[in-house]
Enzyme design. Structure first.
Site, PDB file in Angstrom:
ATOM      1  N   SER A   1       0.803  -1.226   0.000  1.00 15.75           N
ATOM      2  CA  SER A   1       0.000   0.000   0.000  1.00 15.75           C
ATOM      3  C   SER A   1       0.833   1.272   0.000  1.00 15.75           C
ATOM      4  O   SER A   1       0.319   2.341  -0.316  1.00 15.75           O
ATOM      5  CB  SER A   1      -0.930   0.016   1.215  1.00 15.75           C
TER       6      SER A   1
ATOM      7  N   ASP B   1      -3.738   7.934   8.004  1.00 15.12           N
ATOM      8  CA  ASP B   1      -4.569   6.933   8.666  1.00 15.12           C
ATOM      9  C   ASP B   1      -3.693   6.117   9.603  1.00 15.12           C
ATOM     10  O   ASP B   1      -2.549   6.494   9.864  1.00 15.12           O
ATOM     11  CB  ASP B   1      -5.339   6.069   7.654  1.00 15.12           C
TER      12      ASP B   1
ATOM     13  N   HIS C   1      -0.502   4.842   7.347  1.00 14.00           N
ATOM     14  CA  HIS C   1       0.130   5.527   6.214  1.00 14.00           C
ATOM     15  C   HIS C   1       0.389   7.009   6.466  1.00 14.00           C
ATOM     16  O   HIS C   1      -0.452   7.693   7.063  1.00 14.00           O
ATOM     17  CB  HIS C   1      -0.757   5.371   4.967  1.00 14.00           C
TER      18      HIS C   1
END
Length: 351
Positions: A36, A326, A329
């Protein structure tokens, strides 16, 4: 005769487009694999629970559009593409944008919640590194058919390949999987991951890649979600997780040096993302930040993917002062700083 000339004309047109697309860029292509940290939207097209193609993700991106990036705006690799001179970003390989001349500046095969360990991706419906490599082979065939074997060979050998993996292996697998963490110490599990890393680089090398960068683990124990899940109520960084990341990164550096010595002409760089991010967390005010423990989205403790949504109560109005967007991240502001740091470390890939 007319029909005989059309295919040749099309190849010439695509070669011209290839040269135009990379004009102004320091390298002909940017090709990305992993998780991610570098996924720009491949998971949008999967039956995966790990997605970010909805608000508030992307609220500070171009046209305030959520794209599948796990961030409020640009990823560090987006900034890297800009620094390298590209006017657009390599498309997610599973997206509609991954067609024809758009592939001539590279492609992104990354998938959130994948890792070096293929089994890590299974519960989340993500694309394993093994499958990402299969997609890369398909990509190479498409590019070769468009611009010819020699031009394609140059694109693959001169283009920069970036790999980001390992965080999901630990945070979403090893630490929560009794079978793994009973049978393996963190060091032993890291050795398993190193074998996967070595095999992946070997495969890329055999496919013609010669300029490869791998991003190290971050200070995992400082991620808001990690503090919530593994901090036992303590609000400070979880030192056990950070120590595991340091140990893993040392093995990554050693394995990287070994691979470079083994393969002629290979430029391979292990990017140190750990220390730059830790420096920002440790000295936030000096770097323009005020919030290091709580993420911008929701309560700032664990929200990620579908838990970080437009209804998340408490989401900050301005993320520029936050280190984390978040639970896992960084914000766009941090990604911009990290991209500059990593670019400095990767000079050998563009020289």
């Amino acid at each position: 005769m007319q029909e005989m000339r059309v295919p040749g004309f099309r190849v010439l047109l695509l070669v011209s487009c290839f040269l135009y697309k990379s004009k102004g860029a320091i390298v002909p292509a940017l090709i990305l694999f992993g998780d991610s940290i570098v996924d720009v939207g491949n998971n949008n097209n999967l039956l995966s629970i790990v997605k970010s193609n909805f608000p508030p993700y992307g609220r500070d991106f171009i046209n305030q559009t959520p794209t599948g990036r796990f961030c409020n705006g640009k990823l560090s690799v987006d900034f890297s593409a800009e620094y390298l001179g590209f006017s657009t970003y390599p498309p997610a390989f599973l997206s509609r944008e991954a067609s024809n001349e758009n592939l001539l500046i590279g492609a992104n095969f990354a998938s959130a919640s994948s890792g070096y360990y293929d089994a890590t991706s299974v519960p989340f419906g993500s694309i394993s590194l093994t499958r990402q490599l299969s997609y890369y082979r398909a990509y190479q065939n498409r590019v070769t058919s468009m611009i010819g074997r020699e031009n394609a060979r140059r694109l693959f050998s001169k283009g920069i390949h970036i790999l980001s993996a390992g965080s999901s292996d630990f945070l979403q697998n090893y630490y929560v999987n009794p079978l793994l963490n009973i049978l393996n110490t963190p060091a032993q599990f890291s050795d398993i991951l190193m074998r996967s890393y070595s095999d992946f680089i070997q495969n890329l090398y055999e496919l013609g890649a010669r300029r490869i960068g791998v991003i190290s683990l971050p200070p995992m124990g400082c991620l808001p979600a990690a503090i919530t899940l593994f901090g036992a109520g303590n609000k400070s960084c979880v030192e056990r997780l950070n120590n595991d990341a340091v140990m893993f990164n040392r093995k990554l550096e050693t394995t990287t040096q070994m691979l470079m010595h083994r393969h002629s002409g290979l430029k391979l760089v292990a990017f140190n993302a750990y220390q730059p991010l830790l420096d920002i967390i440790t000295n936030p005010y000096e770097n323009g930040f005020f919030e290091t423990k709580r993420a911008c989205c929701g309560t700032g403790t664990i929200e990620t993917s579908f838990l970080c949504n437009s209804l998340s109560i408490g989401t900050c109005s301005n993320a520029t002062g936050y280190v984390f967007w978040d639970g896992f991240h960084p914000t766009e502001a941090v990604n911009e700083l990290l991209a500059g740091q990593l670019l400095g470390q990767g000079i050998s890939l563009i020289s």
